[in-house]
Scaffold this active site. Structure first.
Site, mmCIF file in Angstrom:
data_model
loop_
_atom_site.group_PDB
_atom_site.id
_atom_site.type_symbol
_atom_site.label_atom_id
_atom_site.label_comp_id
_atom_site.label_asym_id
_atom_site.label_seq_id
_atom_site.Cartn_x
_atom_site.Cartn_y
_atom_site.Cartn_z
ATOM 1 N N GLU A 175 0.809 -1.221 0.000
ATOM 2 C CA GLU A 175 0.000 0.000 0.000
ATOM 3 C C GLU A 175 0.845 1.274 0.000
ATOM 4 O OE1 GLU A 175 -3.088 -0.030 2.947
ATOM 5 O OE2 GLU A 175 -3.907 -1.940 2.272
ATOM 6 N N GLU A 381 -4.998 -8.709 1.124
ATOM 7 C CA GLU A 381 -5.591 -8.350 2.418
ATOM 8 C C GLU A 381 -7.086 -8.175 2.237
ATOM 9 O OE1 GLU A 381 -4.092 -4.935 4.619
ATOM 10 O OE2 GLU A 381 -2.029 -5.510 4.143
HETATM 11 C C1 FCB Z 1 -4.306 -1.928 5.616
HETATM 12 C C2 FCB Z 1 -2.896 -2.200 6.087
HETATM 13 C C3 FCB Z 1 -2.806 -3.214 7.196
HETATM 14 C C4 FCB Z 1 -3.940 -3.068 8.194
HETATM 15 C C5 FCB Z 1 -5.266 -3.019 7.470
HETATM 16 C C6 FCB Z 1 -6.456 -2.940 8.384
HETATM 17 O O1 FCB Z 1 -4.372 -0.656 5.052
HETATM 18 O O2 FCB Z 1 -2.096 -2.651 5.022
HETATM 19 O O3 FCB Z 1 -1.547 -3.096 7.806
HETATM 20 O O4 FCB Z 1 -3.736 -1.956 8.958
HETATM 21 O O5 FCB Z 1 -5.281 -1.913 6.595
#
Ligand code: FCB
Length: 480
Positions: A175, A381
Site C-alpha cells: 500500500e 488483504e
Molecule cells: C491496511 C494495512 C494493514 C492493516 C489493514 C487494516 O491498510 O495494510 O496493515 O492496517 O489496513
C-alpha cells in the site's frame, strides 16, 4: 486458472485447485522486540512516541510478541489449514539504519520463520516494506528523497540474496498510497508530515523503489521466483450520477489508484493527475528513465480491499477532506482534489466504521482482469475489525467476521467465474495486532490475542476459515 465443476451441493462454491489460502500480518504490527538483536528504530517507533499520534500512546514494543513466539504462531497457522502466509520483513531489523551491511541476527529470524513455514507446508510470501522505514533514512529526507528509493533497491537485493533459497514469493511494497499520502500528506501515519508536494514526491520515489527492487530481486532470486506489489486500490463510487460527482471519482482514481497503477503497469503517470496537481508541482522529480525503471513485468498484483469509497464534488468554500479510513489528520491526503467530499457508504459497518460491501472487491478484481488480462491477481488483504473477546466458556465467537469473510470470498469466487485470474486470498489478519494510529483498539484477528498474557485463542471465524482452506469449498452461510 480453470474452475472445477460446481460442488455437488449446487449452492457451494468451489475454488480452483492450488488456490492459496492465507492470512496476512506485518512486522511492526505483530513482532514486538523492537530493540532486540540489532534492530534500529523505524519511523513508527518514533511516531508512536510523539504525543497524540497513536491511540492511547500505544507502541509496537511488544505487539503480539511474535518475535518470540514464531513457532507457536506457525503451529497455529498449520492448525488453521493455511497454505500460505503473508508477512513483512522489518527493514531496520535486517539492515539497521537502512544502509550498509546486513544484520545476521535479523536475517536469522526470517530464516527461522521461513523454515518453520516450509516444514509445515505453508508457502512464505514476504513483503519488503510494510511502512517501517528506518528512522535514519527519514532523517536523511525519507520517501520524498530520491536516495531512499536507491537504498530500498539495495535492501531488496540484500534480503533476496539472503533469503531467496527459502522464500520465492516476494512483494516489494504494501500500500504505497498509505506510505505517501497518510505519511506525508494527512500526517495520520508515520512520519506524520503534512506537505502535499512531499506526498507526491514520496509517491514517485515509492514507485521508483518498487521498480528498482523488482529488478534487484530478479537479479538475485532463483528462476521461478515470483515478484509482486500490493496496492490498496480504492473501489470508487460517485454519490450521485452527476457529471461533477463523476469528476470527483476521476480525481480520486487519479491520485488514489492510477498514481501507482499507471507507472507500474502501463509505463507512465496519467495526464489528468499531472494536470490536477500542476498548481503544486511540475513533477520535475521524475527523471528521464524513471518510467522505464518503474514499469517492470510482475508475476501477480496484490489487491488489498476492505470497503468502497463514496465521493462527491463539494462547494468551492468547503474544507478539504482530512480523513480517510485510517483516521483524520492535520491536512488532506488527496493533493489536487480539494473539492472532493467523502461519504459513508451504505450498509452495516465494522469497528473501523467501514461499510461492509463485497461488491467493491468484485469490481476491482474484474476491472483489473479486463484492463490487464495477462496479470494474475491475489487478494493480499481483506478482513474486518470486530471487538469480540472470549466468552464465559473461553471460546471467542465472532459471527460478523465470519459473515464478512464469507461474503467477500463469494465475491472473489464470482470474479473468478467471470474471468479474473485470482490465485489466492489472504485474510487480514492472522492475529489481533497494532492497528497503526488506532493502536490496539481495533481487532482484526482470526485469532484473539490477550494483550496481558499474550495468549492466542482462535475465534470461531478461524475455525470456519480453516474448513474453507482445507476443502477449497465455500458452503452457503449457515451450512457449516
Ligand atoms: C491496511 C494495512 C494493514 C492493516 C489493514 C487494516 O491498510 O495494510 O496493515 O492496517 O489496513
Amino acid at each position: 486458472m480453470p474452475l472445477p465443476d460446481p460442488a455437488p451441493d449446487t449452492a457451494a462454491l468451489r475454488f480452483p485447485p492450488g488456490f492459496h489460502w492465507g492470512a496476512a500480518t506485518s512486522a511492526y504490527q505483530i513482532e514486538g522486540a523492537t530493540a532486540e538483536d540489532g534492530r534500529t528504530p523505524s519511523i513508527w517507533d518514533t511516531f508512536c512516541r510523539t504525543p497524540g499520534k497513536v491511540h492511547g500512546g500505544d507502541t509496537g514494543d511488544v505487539a503480539a510478541d511474535h518475535y518470540h513466539r514464531l513457532r507457536e504462531d506457525v503451529r497455529l497457522m498449520a492448525e488453521l489449514g493455511l497454505t500460505a502466509y503473508r508477512f513483512s520483513i522489518a527493514w531496520p531489523r535486517v539492515q539497521p539504519t537502512g544502509r550498509g551491511p546486513a544484520n545476521p541476527r535479523g536475517l536469522d529470524f526470517y530464516r527461522r520463520l521461513a523454515d518453520e513455514l516450509l516444514a509445515a507446508g505453508i508457502t512464505p510470501v514476504a513483503t519488503l516494506y510494510h511502512w517501517d522505514l528506518p528512522q535514519e533514512l527519514e532523517e536523511a529526507g525519507g520517501w520524498p528523497q530520491r536516495r531512499t528509493a536507491e537504498h530500498f533497491a539495495a535492501y531488496a537485493a540484500l534480503a533476496g540474496e539472503a533469503l531467496g533459497d527459502r522464500i520465492t514469493r516476494w512483494t516489494t511494497l504494501n500500500e504505497p498510497w498509505c506510505s505517501a499520502f497518510l505519511g506525508y500528506g494527512s500526517g495520520v501515519h508515520a512520519p506524520g508530515r503534512t506537505d502535499p508536494v512531499a506526498a507526491l514526491r514520496a509517491a514517485h520515489h515509492l514507485n521508483l523503489a518498487h521498480g528498482l527492487a523488482v529488478t534487484a530481486l530478479r537479479s538475485v532470486l532463483p528462476a521461478g521466483a515470483e515478484v509482486s506489489v500490493a496496492l490498496n486500490a480504492h473501489a470508487l463510487r460517485p454519490l450521485t450520477p452527476s457529471a461533477a460527482d463523476r469528476d470527483a471519482v476521476r480525481r480520486i482514481d487519479a491520485v488514489g489508484n492510477r498514481v501507482f497503477l499507471g507507472p507500474m503497469l502501463d509505463g507512465g503517470y496519467p495526464a489528468d493527475l499531472l494536470a490536477d496537481t500542476a498548481h503544486l508541482t511540475d513533477w520535475s522529480f521524475v527523471h528521464s528513465g524513471d518510467q522505464a525503471a518503474i514499469h517492470q513485468r510482475l508475476d501477480w498484483l496484490g489487491v488489498n480491499y476492505y470497503t468502497p469509497t463514496v465521493v462527491s464534488a463539494t462547494p468551492e468554500d468547503a474544507e478539504p477532506a482530512r480523513a480517510d479510513g485510517h483516521g483524520a489528520g492535520g491536512a488532506s491526503p488527496w493533493p489536487g482534489a480539494d473539492r472532493v467530499g467523502f461519504h459513508q457508504a451504505p450498509g452495516e459497518r465494522t469497528a473501523m466504521d467501514w461499510a461492509v460491501d463485497p461488491s467493491g472487491l468484485y469490481e476491482l478484481l474484474t476491472a483489473l482482469a479486463r484492463s490487464h488480462p495477462e496479470l494474475p491477481l491475489m487478494v493480499t488483504e481483506n478482513g474486518a475489525a470486530y471487538p469480540d473477546g472470549p466468552g464465559p466458556r473461553g471460546s471467542v465467537d465472532d459471527p460478523r467476521r465470519t459473515a464478512y469473510l464469507h461474503a467477500h470470498l463469494a465475491a472473489v469466487h464470482r470474479s473468478v467465474v467471470d474471468g479474473a485470474d485470482v490465485r489466492g486470498y489472504f485474510a487480514w489478519s492472522l492475529l489481533d495486532n497494532f492497528e497503526w494510529a488506532y493502536g490496539y483498539s481495533r481487532r482484526f484477528g482470526l485469532v484473539h490475542v490477550d494483550y496481558r498474557t499474550l495468549a492466542r485463542s482462535p475465534r470461531s471465524s478461524a475455525h470456519w476459515y480453516a474448513r474453507v482452506a482445507r476443502t477449497g469449498v465455500l458452503h452457503p452461510p449457515g451450512a457449516g
